[in-house]
Design an enzyme around this catalytic site. Structure first.
Site, PDB file in Angstrom:
ATOM      1  N   LYS A   1       0.760  -1.200   0.053  1.00  0.00           N
ATOM      2  CA  LYS A   1       0.099   0.323   0.059  1.00  0.00           C
ATOM      3  C   LYS A   1       0.716   1.306   0.197  1.00  0.00           C
ATOM      4  O   LYS A   1       0.694   2.231  -0.679  1.00  0.00           O
ATOM      5  CB  LYS A   1      -0.890  -0.028   1.246  1.00  0.00           C
ATOM      6  CG  LYS A   1      -1.849   1.045   1.363  1.00  0.00           C
ATOM      7  CD  LYS A   1      -2.810   0.666   2.322  1.00  0.00           C
ATOM      8  CE  LYS A   1      -2.325   0.612   3.732  1.00  0.00           C
ATOM      9  NZ  LYS A   1      -2.016   1.810   4.332  1.00  0.00           N
TER      10      LYS A   1
ATOM     11  N   ARG B   1      -8.407   5.070  10.422  1.00  0.00           N
ATOM     12  CA  ARG B   1      -7.893   3.536  11.059  1.00  0.00           C
ATOM     13  C   ARG B   1      -9.108   3.252  11.778  1.00  0.00           C
ATOM     14  O   ARG B   1      -9.227   1.933  11.713  1.00  0.00           O
ATOM     15  CB  ARG B   1      -6.386   3.671  11.605  1.00  0.00           C
ATOM     16  CG  ARG B   1      -5.660   2.462  11.535  1.00  0.00           C
ATOM     17  CD  ARG B   1      -4.463   2.444  12.258  1.00  0.00           C
ATOM     18  NE  ARG B   1      -3.386   3.239  11.862  1.00  0.00           N
ATOM     19  CZ  ARG B   1      -2.581   2.589  11.146  1.00  0.00           C
ATOM     20  NH1 ARG B   1      -2.731   1.376  10.679  1.00  0.00           N
ATOM     21  NH2 ARG B   1      -1.569   3.301  10.533  1.00  0.00           N
TER      22      ARG B   1
ATOM     23  N   ARG C   1      -0.464  -9.240  12.891  1.00  0.00           N
ATOM     24  CA  ARG C   1      -0.600  -7.998  12.370  1.00  0.00           C
ATOM     25  C   ARG C   1      -1.765  -8.332  11.347  1.00  0.00           C
ATOM     26  O   ARG C   1      -2.607  -7.463  11.080  1.00  0.00           O
ATOM     27  CB  ARG C   1       0.782  -7.601  11.725  1.00  0.00           C
ATOM     28  CG  ARG C   1       1.659  -6.954  12.563  1.00  0.00           C
ATOM     29  CD  ARG C   1       2.968  -6.824  12.001  1.00  0.00           C
ATOM     30  NE  ARG C   1       2.875  -5.840  10.922  1.00  0.00           N
ATOM     31  CZ  ARG C   1       3.887  -5.432  10.022  1.00  0.00           C
ATOM     32  NH1 ARG C   1       4.897  -6.339   9.955  1.00  0.00           N
ATOM     33  NH2 ARG C   1       4.083  -4.440   9.173  1.00  0.00           N
TER      34      ARG C   1
ATOM     35  N   ARG D   1      11.222 -11.396   4.014  1.00  0.00           N
ATOM     36  CA  ARG D   1      11.959 -10.138   3.801  1.00  0.00           C
ATOM     37  C   ARG D   1      13.327 -10.244   4.648  1.00  0.00           C
ATOM     38  O   ARG D   1      13.040 -10.641   5.734  1.00  0.00           O
ATOM     39  CB  ARG D   1      11.012  -8.894   4.363  1.00  0.00           C
ATOM     40  CG  ARG D   1      11.763  -7.553   3.921  1.00  0.00           C
ATOM     41  CD  ARG D   1      10.832  -6.564   3.702  1.00  0.00           C
ATOM     42  NE  ARG D   1      10.257  -6.308   4.833  1.00  0.00           N
ATOM     43  CZ  ARG D   1       9.372  -5.248   4.982  1.00  0.00           C
ATOM     44  NH1 ARG D   1       8.733  -4.955   3.859  1.00  0.00           N
ATOM     45  NH2 ARG D   1       8.656  -5.055   5.995  1.00  0.00           N
TER      46      ARG D   1
ATOM     47  N   ARG E   1      14.152  -8.774  10.262  1.00  0.00           N
ATOM     48  CA  ARG E   1      13.446  -7.738  11.408  1.00  0.00           C
ATOM     49  C   ARG E   1      12.502  -8.429  12.268  1.00  0.00           C
ATOM     50  O   ARG E   1      11.624  -9.099  11.954  1.00  0.00           O
ATOM     51  CB  ARG E   1      12.949  -6.339  10.749  1.00  0.00           C
ATOM     52  CG  ARG E   1      14.027  -5.643  10.015  1.00  0.00           C
ATOM     53  CD  ARG E   1      13.452  -4.283   9.616  1.00  0.00           C
ATOM     54  NE  ARG E   1      11.972  -4.392   9.375  1.00  0.00           N
ATOM     55  CZ  ARG E   1      11.045  -3.533   9.250  1.00  0.00           C
ATOM     56  NH1 ARG E   1      11.431  -2.381   9.290  1.00  0.00           N
ATOM     57  NH2 ARG E   1       9.653  -3.895   8.759  1.00  0.00           N
TER      58      ARG E   1
END
Ligand code: ZN
Length: 220
Positions: A13, A88, A171, A127, A160
């Site tokens: 996004k 949000r 999440r 990642r 990370r």
């Protein structure tokens, strides 16, 4: 162009927000930037937000809303804006709607970037980030030529904490739980359009532009 962007972590996004802002010559308003600007500029709202954050508390809805609405009133937002990360919550969406309606500049669309959870997990949990120059790689889609070594600077690549699979899944859960009411809010107003976010960045941008054009035609 006045857009709201919705989408789970891993949907790309942020990248699309940037590309759409360029395409439509609109300014990009990200909540993170607004926070930083206010805190850095030591504005009254910035000080208020900082006090909450220093206590480890969430910044309340009304502070977030006032920051975002203040940003929308600045002259450079007159030609158009793209909101990334705001609203949000339903309350934020209602406040935004009220303010824009008072100013007689309603939203053009709310785009929802759609991606399967499993694809999002692969993108994020795969990642790896360079500890030296912060360049990112992906164990599946964008491998370095030498395992765990940055092509650019030779630094070590690590995952990370935010990108760990269990964190990513959490999440995603939070996202689904919190944003579904928001999607419904925009859907009820005929503003919601889904954009398939799986594919290349160019493909996704093209789909987003097409969705906006379709919606504009429908509403004309
Ligand atoms: Zn590097």
């Amino acid at each position: 162009m006045r857009l709201v962007l919705l989408g789970p972590p891993g949907a790309g996004k942020g990248t699309q927000a940037y590309r759409l802002a360029e395409r439509f010559e609109a300014i990009l308003i990200g909540t993170g930037d607004i926070f930083r600007e206010n805190v850095k500029g030591d504005t009254p709202l910035g000080r208020e937000a900082k006090a909450y954050m220093e206590n480890g508390e969430l910044v309340p809805d009304d502070v977030v809303v006032r920051m975002a609405l203040e940003r929308l009133e600045q002259p450079d937002a007159a030609a158009g804006f793209i909101l990334d990360g705001f609203p949000r919550t339903l309350r934020q969406a209602q406040a935004l709607e009220q303010e824009l309606s008072d100013q007689d500049r309603p939203l053009s669309a709310a785009l929802k970037f759609v991606i399967h959870d499993e694809v999002a997990v692969k993108r994020l949990a795969g990642r790896r980030t360079c500890t030296r120059c912060t360049r990112t790689y992906n164990v599946e889609f964008k491998r370095p030529s030498k395992e765990n070594v940055c092509d650019r600077c030779g630094g070590e690549l690590v995952q990370r904490p935010d990108d760990r699979e269990e964190t990513v899944r959490h999440r995603l859960e939070v996202y689904h739980r919190d944003t579904e009411p928001l999607e419904f809010f925009f859907w009820e107003r005929g503003l919601l359009r889904e954009v398939d976010a799986e594919g290349t960045e160019d493909e996704v941008t093209d789909r987003a532009v097409e969705a906006i054009a379709d919606l504009a035609e429908e509403r004309a």
